[in-house]
Design a protein around this motif. Structure first.
Motif, PDB file in Angstrom:
ATOM      1  N   THR A 168      17.225-125.592  30.351  1.00 30.23           N
ATOM      2  CA  THR A 168      16.252-125.745  31.429  1.00 30.23           C
ATOM      3  C   THR A 168      16.715-126.827  32.367  1.00 30.23           C
ATOM      4  O   THR A 168      17.450-127.734  31.985  1.00 30.23           O
ATOM      5  N   ARG A 198       8.455-119.081  31.218  1.00 30.90           N
ATOM      6  CA  ARG A 198       9.387-119.132  30.085  1.00 30.90           C
ATOM      7  C   ARG A 198       8.686-118.817  28.773  1.00 30.90           C
ATOM      8  O   ARG A 198       9.198-118.039  27.948  1.00 30.90           O
ATOM      9  N   GLU A 258       9.486-115.720  26.194  1.00 30.91           N
ATOM     10  CA  GLU A 258       9.919-115.950  24.817  1.00 30.91           C
ATOM     11  C   GLU A 258       9.049-115.206  23.810  1.00 30.91           C
ATOM     12  O   GLU A 258       9.461-114.985  22.677  1.00 30.91           O
TER      13      GLU A 258
END
Length: 294
Positions: free
Chosen positions: A3, A29, A33
């Motif tokens: 990141t 994100r 995930e």
């Protein structure tokens, strides 16, 4: 997963979720995930701690635990709308505010939050003892009133009805102008006066409207007014419900005095009334005094 770090990013070393763009990146994100991302991600844990602290004032305002507000924020952050909103934090805050309002309503009504969100249930006031009211129940509740059957049978001529409606409309506008001229923001004054008038039409009497509105937390939330400002405005508009004041200007209230064709200029000469409304003005709506500089 790599990141991008920012100068003011949290110490955990991830997205700077304190900014809208950083929050959007983190939510995107975590969404990508999939299952378990929120549970094991250290940045997500730091985000929830930050969220719990951020919404402490909002939670306490509605009598809730800070983690109840944090839970509501968590639910909002998992929505697609939070990831796609122009300002994710504003989206989440609005969702938390609405949830807190209905959580408080549900506790007051002793029902589920799902039920409190339904309009036909949320219109009811919180349970309370008869002794909690300033005015005896028999003085205002329709169940204890005996209408005059002869008066009910007499149909009101159309011209008279139109004239009364015109006077009522003018009285409402004059009341709004009066309140807004005494340090109340124009939009808040209009919303508050119109809300009181709507409740008055439903209740039928000033005493009933006053008692229904005095403890109406839903109205406070909608109008974003402190309890002290709301109570003072109700007394000013509807009159003091104490029978000892019934024949006085304080007992009649602004709306009745205007309906009785008392000029707004005369109301502005009522020092007690002017002082009551001015001091009750919400802080964010107070105008700058002449002695202050910008």
């Amino acid at each position: 997963m790599t990141t991008t770090s920012h100068a003011n990013a949290p110490q955990t070393g991830g997205e700077d979720f304190t900014t809208s763009e950083g929050l959007r990146a983190l939510l995107q994100r975590l969404h990508e995930e999939g299952r378990g991302a929120w549970q094991h991600d250290p940045v997500a844990a730091a985000l929830m701690e930050h969220t719990a602290r951020k919404y402490v004032p909002l939670a306490r305002r509605h009598g809730l635990d800070p983690w109840e507000a944090a839970t509501a924020a968590f639910e909002e952050m998992r929505r697609k709308g939070a990831r796609e909103a122009d300002d994710p934090w504003a989206y989440v805050t609005k969702g938390v505010q609405v949830t807190c309002i209905f959580e408080e309503r549900a506790q007051g009504l002793m029902c589920s939050v799902h039920q409190a969100r339904r309009p036909h249930i949320s219109v009811f006031h919180d349970p309370e003892r008869f002794s909690d009211r300033e005015t005896p129940l028999s003085d205002y509740h329709p169940a204890f009133q005996i209408p005059d059957p002869q008066a009910a049978e007499e149909d009101e001529p159309g011209e008279v009805a139109v004239e009364r409606a015109g006077k009522a409309g003018k009285a409402v506008e004059d009341a709004i102008d009066l309140v807004s001229s005494l340090d109340w923001p124009a939009d808040v004054a209009r919303a508050a006066v119109e809300h009181v008038c709507t409740a008055l039409m439903r209740a039928g009497t000033r005493q009933a409207a006053y008692e229904n509105l005095r403890r109406d937390r839903h109205s406070l939330a909608l109008l974003d007014l402190p309890q002290s400002s709301w109570t003072a405005l109700l007394r000013a508009l509807l009159g003091n419900p104490n029978p000892a004041y019934a024949a006085t200007s304080a007992g009649r209230g602004v709306l009745l005095r205007l309906l009785l064709e008392e000029p707004p200029e005369m109301l502005l000469r009522d020092d007690d009334l002017v002082l009551t409304i001015s001091l009750a003005a919400p802080i964010h709506g107070r105008r700058r005094t002449r002695g202050e500089t910008s």
